[in-house]
Write an enzyme that holds these catalytic residues in place. Structure first.
Site, PDB file in Angstrom:
ATOM      1  N   HIS A  26      40.304  13.430  10.199  1.00 26.78           N
ATOM      2  CA  HIS A  26      39.223  14.216   9.615  1.00 26.78           C
ATOM      3  C   HIS A  26      38.698  15.239  10.615  1.00 26.78           C
ATOM      4  O   HIS A  26      38.709  15.009  11.835  1.00 26.78           O
ATOM      5  CB  HIS A  26      38.079  13.316   9.136  1.00 26.78           C
ATOM      6  N   ASP A  52      35.564  16.758   9.824  1.00 27.50           N
ATOM      7  CA  ASP A  52      34.107  16.772   9.708  1.00 27.50           C
ATOM      8  C   ASP A  52      33.496  15.930  10.822  1.00 27.50           C
ATOM      9  O   ASP A  52      34.129  15.002  11.344  1.00 27.50           O
ATOM     10  CB  ASP A  52      33.654  16.279   8.339  1.00 27.50           C
ATOM     11  N   GLU A  80      34.842  12.284   5.980  1.00 25.46           N
ATOM     12  CA  GLU A  80      34.997  10.916   6.456  1.00 25.46           C
ATOM     13  C   GLU A  80      33.684  10.366   6.980  1.00 25.46           C
ATOM     14  O   GLU A  80      33.390   9.179   6.829  1.00 25.46           O
ATOM     15  CB  GLU A  80      36.051  10.864   7.562  1.00 25.46           C
ATOM     16  N   GLU A  81      32.875  11.241   7.567  1.00 21.82           N
ATOM     17  CA  GLU A  81      31.646  10.785   8.210  1.00 21.82           C
ATOM     18  C   GLU A  81      30.515  10.529   7.216  1.00 21.82           C
ATOM     19  O   GLU A  81      29.527   9.887   7.559  1.00 21.82           O
ATOM     20  CB  GLU A  81      31.177  11.813   9.250  1.00 21.82           C
ATOM     21  N   HIS A 127      29.811  10.191  18.512  1.00 20.43           N
ATOM     22  CA  HIS A 127      28.500  10.277  17.861  1.00 20.43           C
ATOM     23  C   HIS A 127      27.354  10.374  18.866  1.00 20.43           C
ATOM     24  O   HIS A 127      26.189  10.392  18.467  1.00 20.43           O
ATOM     25  CB  HIS A 127      28.252   9.095  16.920  1.00 20.43           C
TER      26      HIS A 127
END
Length: 379
Positions: A68, A70, A134-135, A352
């Site tokens: 992903h 994103d 995905e997030e 993150h």
């Protein structure tokens, strides 16, 4: 040769916070098209997704990559010491949101696939399924790509998800499965009253306390051959009651369960509802339960695919990787119904976080591992 570090930096400079595409998939589509991949945008529900295939459609031997582009929000931008979308490199480390999770992984497998099909065109096909969702809720990301593949008669024989999988050093862990995940929201409704006259009320708080204690103290299982024991965490209990002389009418609570292959989301849902009904009858209150199953547990048993990846990892890193099912959920939970799937990527310590970063050497090493996997698979 395609430089995965440069490609990672270019992707990090794309501000693709879910659901924004940010230019990341446009960039990948251009590079993959130039390398001879047939690319199709599979956008759905405001989410951008990219399907790319090199080789004949429907070929028996097809290796797939999934990832992903994103990323999660930056958070407090002032807390960053480097620009979140600057992709600056300092002392061999590339900084930026998505540097670890997981634009470096996408860049590594895209670069590996491009160079592999150019240098040694395989007798088969290579598929890249890259999502922009995905997030977040993941409703229109990899699931949309898989729906498109079903409709277009496209199929991966096996798939490797490039998520970060290594806790501390490169090469130490391959994910061959994931625990299931579900969340349950409970609301218990009684009768409001004066705290000096509790007999005239029906207090939902003792009922909720009893229910949460029963759920939290219950041993779900003791683990299985490939999974740790399932866990249930009470994450909030709230009555929203500022008054000390009022018994509230309602109380809410939320639990999150991470479960192994002993259970299914349905079996755990039945248990949660039965426990809530039991407490409601015991305390003469009403109980409502709302449940969301984010993903079922799954396992790709150790075998040809995990052996293939482990062999390449050890050859490039000198480390014999552990086969694991730890961690949260990933899009592999959707792919497992399409074909055998495992996950391998770089070290995920900073994902993150503020000042998310990746060692440049790891990106280059990851590309080399993916190149070796492709070469061994099509040998």
């Amino acid at each position: 040769m395609t430089d995965p570090v440069r490609l990672t930096a270019e992707l990090v400079r794309c501000p693709s916070v879910t659901p924004e595409e940010g230019g990341a998939l446009v960039l990948l589509e251009e590079q993959l098209t130039d390398a001879g991949f047939e690319c199709t945008r599979v956008d759905r529900g405001g989410i951008a997704n990219l399907f790319a295939r090199w080789g004949e459609q429907g070929h028996v031997q097809t290796f797939g990559f999934n990832g992903h582009t994103d990323v999660v929000p930056v958070g407090d931008a002032a807390a960053w010491t480097k620009p979140p979308f600057g992709a600056e490199i300092h002392d061999g480390i590339l900084y930026g949101r998505g540097a670890t999770d997981m634009k470096s992984g996408v860049a590594a497998f895209a670069a590996a696939a491009i160079d592999f099909v150019r240098d040694t065109p395989p007798d088969g096909a290579v598929i890249l399924a890259i999502t922009g969702d995905e997030e977040a809720d993941a409703l229109d990301g990899t699931t949309a790509l898989l729906d498109y593949m079903d409709q277009a008669n496209e199929r991966m024989s096996v798939c490797l998800v490039g998520e970060p999988t290594c806790p501390n050093h490169m090469g130490e862990m391959i994910k061959i499965g994931r625990r299931g995940s579900m969340t349950a929201w409970f609301t218990i409704t009684g009768v409001q009253g004066h705290s000096a006259y509790p007999h005239r009320a029906k207090n939902p708080l003792p009922a909720m306390a009893r229910l949460m204690d029963r759920l939290a103290s219950h041993e779900l299982d003791q683990g299985t051959d490939h999974f740790d024991a399932s866990t249930l965490a009470v994450v909030t209990i709230d009555a929203s009651n500022p008054a000390t002389n009022v018994i509230p009418a309602q109380c809410s609570a939320t639990v999150n369960i991470r479960f192994n292959d002993t259970h299914t989301g349905a079996s755990l849902s039945d248990w949660l509802r039965s426990e809530a009904a039991r407490v409601a009858e015991e305390f003469d209150v009403e109980a409502d339960v709302r449940i969301k199953i984010s993903g079922e547990s799954f396992l790709t048993p150790p075998g040809a695919l995990s052996d293939l990846v482990a062999k390449a990892v050890e050859a490039e890193t000198g480390v014999s990787p552990e086969l694991s099912t730890t961690g949260g959920t990933s899009d592999a939970r959707f792919i497992k119904s399409h074909c055998p799937v495992v996950e391998f990527g770089l070290v995920g310590r900073t994902m993150h976080q503020v000042d998310e970063s990746v060692e440049v050497a790891q990106i280059e090493q990851l590309k080399a591992i993916y190149m070796r996997i492709l070469a061994d698979y099509f040998a």
